[in-house]
Design a protein around this motif. Structure first.
Motif, PDB file in Angstrom:
ATOM      1  N   ALA A   8       0.894  -7.745   1.668  1.00  0.00           N
ATOM      2  CA  ALA A   8      -0.101  -6.951   2.418  1.00  0.00           C
ATOM      3  C   ALA A   8      -1.347  -6.728   1.561  1.00  0.00           C
ATOM      4  O   ALA A   8      -1.787  -5.597   1.356  1.00  0.00           O
ATOM      5  CB  ALA A   8       0.513  -5.625   2.858  1.00  0.00           C
ATOM      6  N   THR A  13      -4.225  -7.763   5.305  1.00  0.00           N
ATOM      7  CA  THR A  13      -4.550  -6.486   5.950  1.00  0.00           C
ATOM      8  C   THR A  13      -5.791  -6.649   6.831  1.00  0.00           C
ATOM      9  O   THR A  13      -5.806  -6.222   7.993  1.00  0.00           O
ATOM     10  CB  THR A  13      -4.763  -5.378   4.890  1.00  0.00           C
ATOM     11  OG1 THR A  13      -3.636  -5.384   4.012  1.00  0.00           O
ATOM     12  CG2 THR A  13      -4.902  -4.016   5.531  1.00  0.00           C
ATOM     13  N   TYR A  29       4.515  -5.608   8.327  1.00  0.00           N
ATOM     14  CA  TYR A  29       4.179  -6.077   6.980  1.00  0.00           C
ATOM     15  C   TYR A  29       5.337  -5.804   6.036  1.00  0.00           C
ATOM     16  O   TYR A  29       6.017  -4.772   6.154  1.00  0.00           O
ATOM     17  CB  TYR A  29       2.957  -5.312   6.435  1.00  0.00           C
ATOM     18  CG  TYR A  29       1.649  -5.731   7.039  1.00  0.00           C
ATOM     19  CD1 TYR A  29       0.834  -6.659   6.410  1.00  0.00           C
ATOM     20  CD2 TYR A  29       1.224  -5.185   8.253  1.00  0.00           C
ATOM     21  CE1 TYR A  29      -0.386  -7.040   6.971  1.00  0.00           C
ATOM     22  CE2 TYR A  29       0.007  -5.556   8.819  1.00  0.00           C
ATOM     23  CZ  TYR A  29      -0.794  -6.496   8.163  1.00  0.00           C
ATOM     24  OH  TYR A  29      -1.998  -6.871   8.720  1.00  0.00           O
ATOM     25  N   SER A  37       2.363  -1.987   2.248  1.00  0.00           N
ATOM     26  CA  SER A  37       2.964  -2.251   3.570  1.00  0.00           C
ATOM     27  C   SER A  37       2.600  -1.110   4.511  1.00  0.00           C
ATOM     28  O   SER A  37       2.217  -1.343   5.672  1.00  0.00           O
ATOM     29  CB  SER A  37       4.493  -2.329   3.487  1.00  0.00           C
ATOM     30  OG  SER A  37       4.913  -3.211   2.501  1.00  0.00           O
TER      31      SER A  37
END
Ligand SMILES: NC(=O)c1ccc[n+]([C@@H]2O[C@H](COP(=O)([O-])OP(=O)(O)OC[C@H]3O[C@@H](n4cnc5c(N)ncnc54)[C@H](OP(=O)(O)O)[C@@H]3O)[C@@H](O)[C@H]2O)c1
Length: 291
Positions: A8, A13, A29, A37
């Protein structure tokens, strides 16, 4: 179709937020740093998973967005755990590698691919803004990759398609367009410095010329965009340049100038330079000074 990300970081993201903003469902994630995450999952209305197997279990498309050297081990680990199934599409977003590094998933029947954004992402918010005008390349040979094309059609991003064997040369080309352009500009600045001009100020002054040239390549293609002494077959201006190079005693600049000059002459002969005798005089002058 639910998209899940292993890793992530910035790209995952920002891309997840971008897809979510276009109505694509993000499954979740998993990052080895739980806080990453959580951040990405919160920003995309998805789930922060405790491990890769859980993430794969809730995703149709698994994107492995770790750093490049971790992609293959992460994929192999998921396969060892039998978390990857035949219905999955498994991809990564690296420019340097092809889908073959996901071969472990391919052997389990998954459709493997690489989806590379042609953009540099240093920071999440900037990346999110830049994604709107970013081209992607989609590499892989499985017919099920039409699902990924459909996904990209949803965001409106344009996509270059390429086969697995084309990925190394595609990446090499991106390095020429980006990194070698920097090197070329640095040598232009080196010549400016030797002429007595501050290189950064000189670069600003040259910028409209640089950007206009790039626009012309986009409009007409490289051969027709060419201007200047080599395009005109102007032997005497070239002789002045070569004299100035000799006086500057800069062997590297001379090597670059003459090599690029010969490539420029080849390009000029494709379109703008129609006089073979002038071309021959220019070639002799350049070859005579090429180290
Ligand atoms: N950044 C760019 O400009 C750019 C542009 C185009 C494409 N890409 C590609 O996008 C991909 C991601 O790049 P990025 O810049 O977003 O990377 P990044 O910011 O470094 O994020 C990667 C994240 O994945 C985590 N991770 C590593 N191995 C893992 C594993 N086995 N399981 C779970 N999490 C793991 C990393 O943790 P650690 O930090 O502890 O390793 C990190 O948090 C790369 O393939 C890159 O080539 C990047």
């Amino acid at each position: 179709m639910r998209i899940g990300f292993i890793g992530a970081g910035k790209v995952a993201t920002a891309f997840g937020r971008y897809l979510h903003g276009h109505g694509v469902t993000i499954g979740g994630y998993f990052d080895r740093h739980a806080e990453k995450s959580t951040h990405a999952a919160t920003a995309t209305g998805s789930q922060a998973c405790r491990d890769g197997a859980q993430l794969a279990g809730i995703s149709d498309v698994v994107l492995i967005t770790t750093r490049d050297d971790q992609i293959q081990p992460a994929c192999e680990e998921l396969c060892r755990q039998e978390a990857i199934q035949a219905h999955h599409c498994v991809g990564h977003m690296s420019g340097a590698h092809g889908s073959l590094i996901l071969d472990a998933a391919g052997r389990r029947g998954a459709a493997v691919f690489s989806l590379h954004p042609l953009q540099a992402f240093a920071q999440e918010e900037k990346a999110l803004a830049d994604l709107a005008h970013t081209w992607f390349s989609l590499e892989g040979s499985n017919p099920r990759l039409s699902d990924i094309e459909t996904l990209m059609a949803r965001t409106g991003n344009r996509c270059l398609r390429l086969p697995p064997e084309g990925k190394p040369l595609y990446h090499l080309a991106a390095c020429i367009f980006s990194n070698y352009l920097v090197t070329l500009m640095a040598h232009g600045m080196r010549a400016l410095a030797k002429s007595g001009i501050d290189p950064m100020q000189g670069f600003e002054a040259m910028r409209p010329l640089i950007e206009g040239t790039i626009a012309n390549i986009g409009r007409w293609g490289p051969a027709k965009a060419l201007t200047g002494p080599i395009a005109r077959g102007d032997r005497s201006t070239l002789a002045h340049h070569l004299q100035a190079l000799a006086a500057a005693q800069d062997a590297e600049l001379k090597a670059l100038y003459t090599f690029m000059g010969l490539k420029t002459l080849d390009l000029a002969l494709q379109d703008v330079l129609k006089e073979p005798d002038k071309a021959e005089a220019v070639r002799k002058a350049l070859e005579g000074n090429y180290p």
